[in-house]
Design a protein around this motif. Sequence first.
Motif, PDB file in Angstrom:
ATOM      1  N   LEU A 138     -27.655  11.997 -12.845  1.00 39.12           N
ATOM      2  CA  LEU A 138     -27.441  13.073 -11.875  1.00 39.12           C
ATOM      3  C   LEU A 138     -27.288  12.552 -10.457  1.00 39.12           C
ATOM      4  CD1 LEU A 138     -29.738  15.961 -13.140  1.00 39.12           C
ATOM      5  CD2 LEU A 138     -27.273  15.704 -13.386  1.00 39.12           C
ATOM      6  N   SER A 139     -27.959  11.460 -10.122  1.00 40.41           N
ATOM      7  CA  SER A 139     -27.775  10.901  -8.775  1.00 40.41           C
ATOM      8  C   SER A 139     -26.363  10.341  -8.617  1.00 40.41           C
ATOM      9  CB  SER A 139     -28.840   9.851  -8.456  1.00 40.41           C
ATOM     10  OG  SER A 139     -28.731   8.737  -9.294  1.00 40.41           O
ATOM     11  N   VAL A 140     -25.839   9.705  -9.661  1.00 41.76           N
ATOM     12  CA  VAL A 140     -24.462   9.193  -9.608  1.00 41.76           C
ATOM     13  C   VAL A 140     -23.461  10.347  -9.543  1.00 41.76           C
ATOM     14  CG1 VAL A 140     -22.699   7.923 -10.911  1.00 41.76           C
ATOM     15  CG2 VAL A 140     -25.013   7.010 -10.734  1.00 41.76           C
ATOM     16  N   VAL A 141     -23.669  11.375 -10.374  1.00 44.66           N
ATOM     17  CA  VAL A 141     -22.768  12.532 -10.369  1.00 44.66           C
ATOM     18  C   VAL A 141     -22.823  13.245  -9.015  1.00 44.66           C
ATOM     19  CG1 VAL A 141     -22.383  14.825 -11.380  1.00 44.66           C
ATOM     20  CG2 VAL A 141     -22.804  12.863 -12.863  1.00 44.66           C
ATOM     21  N   ALA A 142     -24.011  13.367  -8.440  1.00 48.37           N
ATOM     22  CA  ALA A 142     -24.143  14.010  -7.125  1.00 48.37           C
ATOM     23  C   ALA A 142     -23.356  13.238  -6.069  1.00 48.37           C
ATOM     24  CB  ALA A 142     -25.615  14.108  -6.729  1.00 48.37           C
ATOM     25  N   ILE A 143     -23.439  11.928  -6.095  1.00 50.56           N
ATOM     26  CA  ILE A 143     -22.685  11.106  -5.135  1.00 50.56           C
ATOM     27  C   ILE A 143     -21.180  11.331  -5.324  1.00 50.56           C
ATOM     28  CG2 ILE A 143     -22.071   8.729  -4.529  1.00 50.56           C
ATOM     29  CD1 ILE A 143     -25.041   8.023  -5.221  1.00 50.56           C
ATOM     30  N   LEU A 144     -20.723  11.321  -6.572  1.00 50.98           N
ATOM     31  CA  LEU A 144     -19.293  11.530  -6.845  1.00 50.98           C
ATOM     32  C   LEU A 144     -18.832  12.907  -6.387  1.00 50.98           C
ATOM     33  CD1 LEU A 144     -18.972   9.908 -10.388  1.00 50.98           C
ATOM     34  CD2 LEU A 144     -18.127   9.005  -8.219  1.00 50.98           C
ATOM     35  N   PHE A 145     -19.642  13.934  -6.637  1.00 47.01           N
ATOM     36  CA  PHE A 145     -19.286  15.292  -6.203  1.00 47.01           C
ATOM     37  C   PHE A 145     -19.213  15.391  -4.682  1.00 47.01           C
ATOM     38  CE2 PHE A 145     -20.599  18.259  -9.969  1.00 47.01           C
ATOM     39  CZ  PHE A 145     -19.572  17.711 -10.729  1.00 47.01           C
ATOM     40  N   VAL A 146     -20.183  14.810  -3.994  1.00 42.01           N
ATOM     41  CA  VAL A 146     -20.202  14.892  -2.524  1.00 42.01           C
ATOM     42  C   VAL A 146     -18.991  14.171  -1.939  1.00 42.01           C
ATOM     43  CG1 VAL A 146     -21.443  14.148  -0.447  1.00 42.01           C
ATOM     44  CG2 VAL A 146     -22.696  15.214  -2.325  1.00 42.01           C
ATOM     45  N   VAL A 147     -18.677  13.003  -2.484  1.00 45.94           N
ATOM     46  CA  VAL A 147     -17.562  12.209  -1.962  1.00 45.94           C
ATOM     47  C   VAL A 147     -16.219  12.884  -2.215  1.00 45.94           C
ATOM     48  CG1 VAL A 147     -16.325  10.022  -2.295  1.00 45.94           C
ATOM     49  CG2 VAL A 147     -18.803  10.027  -2.110  1.00 45.94           C
ATOM     50  N   SER A 148     -16.088  13.554  -3.359  1.00 49.22           N
ATOM     51  CA  SER A 148     -14.788  14.149  -3.714  1.00 49.22           C
ATOM     52  C   SER A 148     -14.697  15.645  -3.431  1.00 49.22           C
ATOM     53  CB  SER A 148     -14.500  13.893  -5.191  1.00 49.22           C
ATOM     54  OG  SER A 148     -15.476  14.523  -5.990  1.00 49.22           O
TER      55      SER A 148
ATOM     56  N   ASP B 242     -14.304  17.612  -0.711  1.00 48.68           N
ATOM     57  CA  ASP B 242     -13.238  18.130   0.156  1.00 48.68           C
ATOM     58  C   ASP B 242     -11.884  18.129  -0.542  1.00 48.68           C
ATOM     59  OD1 ASP B 242     -14.969  18.643   2.231  1.00 48.68           O
ATOM     60  OD2 ASP B 242     -14.665  16.678   3.180  1.00 48.68           O
ATOM     61  N   ALA B 243     -11.564  17.023  -1.196  1.00 47.05           N
ATOM     62  CA  ALA B 243     -10.282  16.933  -1.903  1.00 47.05           C
ATOM     63  C   ALA B 243     -10.234  17.900  -3.080  1.00 47.05           C
ATOM     64  CB  ALA B 243     -10.061  15.508  -2.394  1.00 47.05           C
ATOM     65  N   ALA B 244     -11.348  18.040  -3.803  1.00 46.02           N
ATOM     66  CA  ALA B 244     -11.387  18.918  -4.975  1.00 46.02           C
ATOM     67  C   ALA B 244     -11.226  20.382  -4.587  1.00 46.02           C
ATOM     68  CB  ALA B 244     -12.687  18.714  -5.742  1.00 46.02           C
ATOM     69  N   GLN B 245     -11.785  20.789  -3.449  1.00 45.93           N
ATOM     70  CA  GLN B 245     -11.678  22.184  -3.028  1.00 45.93           C
ATOM     71  C   GLN B 245     -10.247  22.554  -2.663  1.00 45.93           C
ATOM     72  OE1 GLN B 245     -14.707  22.576  -0.005  1.00 45.93           O
ATOM     73  NE2 GLN B 245     -16.244  23.170  -1.520  1.00 45.93           N
TER      74      GLN B 245
ATOM     75  N   TRP C  25     -11.366  28.408  -6.905  1.00 48.74           N
ATOM     76  CA  TRP C  25     -12.774  28.601  -6.538  1.00 48.74           C
ATOM     77  C   TRP C  25     -13.722  28.601  -7.726  1.00 48.74           C
ATOM     78  CZ3 TRP C  25     -15.500  32.596  -8.601  1.00 48.74           C
ATOM     79  CH2 TRP C  25     -14.760  33.592  -9.223  1.00 48.74           C
ATOM     80  N   TRP C  26     -13.273  29.082  -8.889  1.00 51.82           N
ATOM     81  CA  TRP C  26     -14.159  29.188 -10.044  1.00 51.82           C
ATOM     82  C   TRP C  26     -14.561  27.830 -10.598  1.00 51.82           C
ATOM     83  CZ3 TRP C  26     -12.384  27.086 -14.508  1.00 51.82           C
ATOM     84  CH2 TRP C  26     -11.007  26.943 -14.656  1.00 51.82           C
ATOM     85  N   VAL C  27     -13.771  26.787 -10.322  1.00 52.65           N
ATOM     86  CA  VAL C  27     -14.139  25.443 -10.778  1.00 52.65           C
ATOM     87  C   VAL C  27     -15.413  24.983 -10.068  1.00 52.65           C
ATOM     88  CG1 VAL C  27     -13.412  23.010 -10.852  1.00 52.65           C
ATOM     89  CG2 VAL C  27     -11.774  24.825 -11.391  1.00 52.65           C
ATOM     90  N   SER C  28     -15.537  25.310  -8.776  1.00 52.82           N
ATOM     91  CA  SER C  28     -16.761  24.941  -8.065  1.00 52.82           C
ATOM     92  C   SER C  28     -17.956  25.737  -8.580  1.00 52.82           C
ATOM     93  CB  SER C  28     -16.603  25.110  -6.551  1.00 52.82           C
ATOM     94  OG  SER C  28     -16.418  26.454  -6.213  1.00 52.82           O
ATOM     95  N   VAL C  29     -17.734  26.993  -8.982  1.00 53.23           N
ATOM     96  CA  VAL C  29     -18.819  27.805  -9.563  1.00 53.23           C
ATOM     97  C   VAL C  29     -19.287  27.175 -10.875  1.00 53.23           C
ATOM     98  CG1 VAL C  29     -19.401  30.042 -10.578  1.00 53.23           C
ATOM     99  CG2 VAL C  29     -18.111  29.940  -8.445  1.00 53.23           C
ATOM    100  N   VAL C  30     -18.343  26.761 -11.721  1.00 47.28           N
ATOM    101  CA  VAL C  30     -18.694  26.106 -12.985  1.00 47.28           C
ATOM    102  C   VAL C  30     -19.452  24.808 -12.714  1.00 47.28           C
ATOM    103  CG1 VAL C  30     -17.738  24.946 -15.024  1.00 47.28           C
ATOM    104  CG2 VAL C  30     -16.828  27.155 -14.304  1.00 47.28           C
ATOM    105  N   ALA C  31     -18.999  24.037 -11.723  1.00 45.60           N
ATOM    106  CA  ALA C  31     -19.677  22.780 -11.382  1.00 45.60           C
ATOM    107  C   ALA C  31     -21.103  23.042 -10.881  1.00 45.60           C
ATOM    108  CB  ALA C  31     -18.870  22.028 -10.329  1.00 45.60           C
ATOM    109  N   ILE C  32     -21.268  24.055 -10.042  1.00 48.44           N
ATOM    110  CA  ILE C  32     -22.596  24.392  -9.510  1.00 48.44           C
ATOM    111  C   ILE C  32     -23.538  24.793 -10.644  1.00 48.44           C
ATOM    112  CG2 ILE C  32     -23.875  26.118  -8.162  1.00 48.44           C
ATOM    113  CD1 ILE C  32     -21.504  26.074  -6.165  1.00 48.44           C
TER     114      ILE C  32
END
Length: 188
Positions: free
Chosen positions: A124-134, A136-139, A144-151
């Motif tokens: 989860l720490s690795v996934v959190a780093i990847l999510f934070v880094v990516s 802006d580009a992912a949004q 919008w629903w992809v971010s809801v699924v990820a959350i």
Amino acid sequence: MNFLFYPLKYLLLVNEDGKRLWARNAIALVVLATLLSVPFICFSGNYFGERGFLDRFGAFCGVLTGFYIAALVGIASFSGSLSSLDDEIYEGKILQSAGSKDGLTRREYVSAIFGYLSFMSFLLSVVAILFVVSADAAQKIFPWWVSVVAIVSFNICVAHMMVTTSHGLYYLIERLYYQEPKLIDKDD
């Protein structure tokens, strides 16, 4: 099972009734995941950004990984003569899989819990780093629903870690050294 995913064998453990251990607290898991997700979905909280939930949780998970590994080392190295760690759990029997006859010992059970938690906190720490880094580009790319699924998906994992940590701590605090009361003869 591949050595990379061996810590996930905790998810295969079952109780005497054949129910998976990870599912035994489904209500608590859903409530915690909902409580963690609602503020970020309904009120547009800072989940993915810098200094947001994921950023802070990723840092916290790095510390948790060390705690879980220390607990795993501790339980693995406790002397067997101090208690009945290597006796099979007789009340609330834990089995490797449905249909299995042999139950786990206390040491095996707690090792499975903290091995799983070590793996999950690291992952989860690795996934959190990847999510934070990516983020802006992912949004910009995904709806919008992809971010809801990820959350929701990430928060289900966080909630499961919280519930499993509670089980592990309970077992370390209360059940690890539990022994059946014995009657002592007056003459002794």
